[in-house]
Motif scaffolding. Structure first.
Motif, PDB file in Angstrom:
ATOM      1  N   ILE A  69      15.880 126.929   2.858  1.00 50.44           N
ATOM      2  CA  ILE A  69      15.032 128.087   2.611  1.00 50.44           C
ATOM      3  C   ILE A  69      14.152 128.298   3.831  1.00 50.44           C
ATOM      4  CG2 ILE A  69      13.180 129.030   1.186  1.00 50.44           C
ATOM      5  CD1 ILE A  69      14.283 127.464  -1.145  1.00 50.44           C
ATOM      6  N   ALA A  70      14.179 129.498   4.371  1.00 54.71           N
ATOM      7  CA  ALA A  70      13.375 129.813   5.551  1.00 54.71           C
ATOM      8  C   ALA A  70      12.013 130.346   5.133  1.00 54.71           C
ATOM      9  CB  ALA A  70      14.086 130.838   6.422  1.00 54.71           C
ATOM     10  N   LEU A  71      10.958 129.853   5.778  1.00 53.38           N
ATOM     11  CA  LEU A  71       9.634 130.430   5.600  1.00 53.38           C
ATOM     12  C   LEU A  71       9.507 131.686   6.440  1.00 53.38           C
ATOM     13  CD1 LEU A  71       7.137 127.414   5.648  1.00 53.38           C
ATOM     14  CD2 LEU A  71       8.101 128.608   3.678  1.00 53.38           C
ATOM     15  N   ILE A 116      -3.079 134.003   5.122  1.00 54.59           N
ATOM     16  CA  ILE A 116      -2.182 134.214   6.263  1.00 54.59           C
ATOM     17  C   ILE A 116      -1.329 132.969   6.481  1.00 54.59           C
ATOM     18  CG2 ILE A 116      -2.045 134.639   8.751  1.00 54.59           C
ATOM     19  CD1 ILE A 116      -4.697 136.152   8.516  1.00 54.59           C
ATOM     20  N   LEU A 117      -0.033 133.179   6.673  1.00 52.63           N
ATOM     21  CA  LEU A 117       0.900 132.114   7.025  1.00 52.63           C
ATOM     22  C   LEU A 117       1.561 132.491   8.346  1.00 52.63           C
ATOM     23  CD1 LEU A 117       2.535 129.536   6.342  1.00 52.63           C
ATOM     24  CD2 LEU A 117       4.168 131.031   5.147  1.00 52.63           C
ATOM     25  N   GLU A 118       1.449 131.624   9.350  1.00 47.42           N
ATOM     26  CA  GLU A 118       2.021 131.929  10.658  1.00 47.42           C
ATOM     27  C   GLU A 118       2.560 130.657  11.306  1.00 47.42           C
ATOM     28  OE1 GLU A 118      -1.180 133.716  12.777  1.00 47.42           O
ATOM     29  OE2 GLU A 118      -2.505 131.982  12.587  1.00 47.42           O
ATOM     30  N   GLN A 119       3.613 130.813  12.132  1.00 43.26           N
ATOM     31  CA  GLN A 119       4.198 129.671  12.826  1.00 43.26           C
ATOM     32  C   GLN A 119       3.589 129.536  14.208  1.00 43.26           C
ATOM     33  OE1 GLN A 119       8.494 129.670  13.168  1.00 43.26           O
ATOM     34  NE2 GLN A 119       8.542 127.432  13.139  1.00 43.26           N
ATOM     35  N   ARG A 120       3.296 128.300  14.601  1.00 45.12           N
ATOM     36  CA  ARG A 120       2.676 128.038  15.895  1.00 45.12           C
ATOM     37  C   ARG A 120       3.754 127.770  16.941  1.00 45.12           C
ATOM     38  NH1 ARG A 120      -2.285 124.044  15.478  1.00 45.12           N
ATOM     39  NH2 ARG A 120      -0.627 122.487  15.437  1.00 45.12           N
ATOM     40  N   PHE A 177       0.947 122.235   8.889  1.00 41.20           N
ATOM     41  CA  PHE A 177       2.018 121.479   8.240  1.00 41.20           C
ATOM     42  C   PHE A 177       3.352 121.713   8.938  1.00 41.20           C
ATOM     43  CE2 PHE A 177       2.261 125.638   6.261  1.00 41.20           C
ATOM     44  CZ  PHE A 177       3.610 125.842   6.016  1.00 41.20           C
ATOM     45  N   ARG A 178       4.305 120.808   8.655  1.00 37.34           N
ATOM     46  CA  ARG A 178       5.690 120.988   9.053  1.00 37.34           C
ATOM     47  C   ARG A 178       6.491 121.454   7.835  1.00 37.34           C
ATOM     48  NH1 ARG A 178       5.036 115.642  11.231  1.00 37.34           N
ATOM     49  NH2 ARG A 178       6.478 114.892   9.613  1.00 37.34           N
ATOM     50  N   TRP A 179       7.528 122.241   8.091  1.00 42.05           N
ATOM     51  CA  TRP A 179       8.437 122.670   7.023  1.00 42.05           C
ATOM     52  C   TRP A 179       9.766 121.961   7.252  1.00 42.05           C
ATOM     53  CZ3 TRP A 179       8.485 124.418   2.393  1.00 42.05           C
ATOM     54  CH2 TRP A 179       9.598 125.084   1.846  1.00 42.05           C
ATOM     55  N   GLU A 180      10.068 120.956   6.402  1.00 41.71           N
ATOM     56  CA  GLU A 180      11.252 120.119   6.577  1.00 41.71           C
ATOM     57  C   GLU A 180      11.995 119.978   5.253  1.00 41.71           C
ATOM     58  OE1 GLU A 180       9.903 116.381   8.067  1.00 41.71           O
ATOM     59  OE2 GLU A 180       9.403 117.153  10.059  1.00 41.71           O
ATOM     60  N   LEU A 189       5.096 125.442  -4.584  1.00 43.95           N
ATOM     61  CA  LEU A 189       5.441 125.944  -5.908  1.00 43.95           C
ATOM     62  C   LEU A 189       6.289 127.202  -5.821  1.00 43.95           C
ATOM     63  CD1 LEU A 189       5.199 125.859  -9.000  1.00 43.95           C
ATOM     64  CD2 LEU A 189       3.090 127.180  -8.777  1.00 43.95           C
ATOM     65  N   SER A 190       5.867 128.162  -5.000  1.00 46.77           N
ATOM     66  CA  SER A 190       6.623 129.408  -4.893  1.00 46.77           C
ATOM     67  C   SER A 190       8.007 129.156  -4.312  1.00 46.77           C
ATOM     68  CB  SER A 190       5.856 130.426  -4.043  1.00 46.77           C
ATOM     69  OG  SER A 190       5.725 129.974  -2.709  1.00 46.77           O
ATOM     70  N   GLN A 191       8.113 128.227  -3.345  1.00 49.40           N
ATOM     71  CA  GLN A 191       9.410 127.932  -2.744  1.00 49.40           C
ATOM     72  C   GLN A 191      10.312 127.172  -3.718  1.00 49.40           C
ATOM     73  OE1 GLN A 191      10.192 129.371   0.243  1.00 49.40           O
ATOM     74  NE2 GLN A 191       8.164 130.262  -0.097  1.00 49.40           N
TER      75      GLN A 191
END
Length: 246
Positions: free
Chosen positions: A34-36, A60-64, A88-91, A152-154
């Protein structure tokens, strides 16, 4: 019905999104990735406890540049302001928290601060809550008071309908349970959504309800949050604007 309004009630409502839990296990290897998506959300908030009050919250959700993600919430009201953030990391379809910060300030209430730092190499977590420092063993899959909302949403997006979460808050672990209980069509700020209705599962004797509505057609965004207190008063968040980068 009690008519006294706590000065912290409205900020608690505006941060009501933060009530959600954190998953216990990583996604299996054969689960679809699942992609953020970076996003900016705005919510209207209302409180009905003998007096009607309004406020607003922005998330706001943004990638660094280094590939990690920055998740933050700004709450503004005449009662208080909240600044909350998570790196956080998304793994493997899972939020892996690295650094959590929370700050509440206002004229009518006592300022509050919380910090949590995650050391996954040594499986330790440390931080402070209102000046009290803590350090303890880090459990696999544990999350912070902010990252578990995103998880939760993911999880619901991935098809899960019953979820058990562990979250670190105030220097200790909590266990929360959630379930998707219905599908509904609802109107929010002039827009109509088909939504999955979820609730926080509480003890059978509890008179408090926490209900959430997620819109599959809007990338499973939280479009409404409703909390009903034992005295019948209600706290509500409804989405007002949403921008998603795909």
């Amino acid at each position: 019905m009690p008519q006294n309004l706590s000065p912290t009630a409205l900020p608690a409502l505006l941060a009501g999104i933060l009530l959600f839990g954190a998953t216990l296990a990583h996604a299996s290897d054969d689960q679809e990735a699942i992609a953020l998506h970076p996003m900016e959300l705005s919510y209207n908030a209302s409180l009905d406890k003998g007096i009607s009050l309004n406020g607003d919250a922005r998330r706001i959700l943004e990638q660094r540049d280094d590939g990690t993600w920055h998740f933050r919430t700004d709450v503004n009201s005449f009662v208080a302001d909240i600044d909350e953030s998570l790196i956080f990391r998304w793994e493997d379809n899972h939020v892996v928290p690295l650094r959590y910060r929370y700050e509440l300030s206002g004229l009518l209430i006592r300022d509050r601060k919380e910090a949590i730092d995650f050391d996954w190499d040594n499986m330790e977590v440390s931080g402070h809550h209102e000046g009290d420092r803590f350090s303890m063993k880090l459990e696999e899959g544990a999350l912070d008071p902010m990252g578990y909302q995103l998880q939760l949403s993911q999880d619901i997006k991935a098809g899960k309908r019953e979820m058990v979460y562990r979250v670190i808050d105030k220097g200790d672990y909590d266990t929360d349970r959630f379930a998707v209980v219905d599908e509904e069509t609802l109107s929010v700020n002039g827009n109509t959504y088909k939504a999955l209705k979820a609730e926080k599962v509480r003890d059978s004797g509890s008179k408090r309800q926490s209900l959430m509505w997620f819109a599959p057609e809007r990338d499973y965004l939280l479009i409404r949050f409703l909390q009903v207190e034992p005295d019948g008063s209600e706290y509500e968040l409804t989405i007002s604007e949403a921008t998603i980068d795909r």
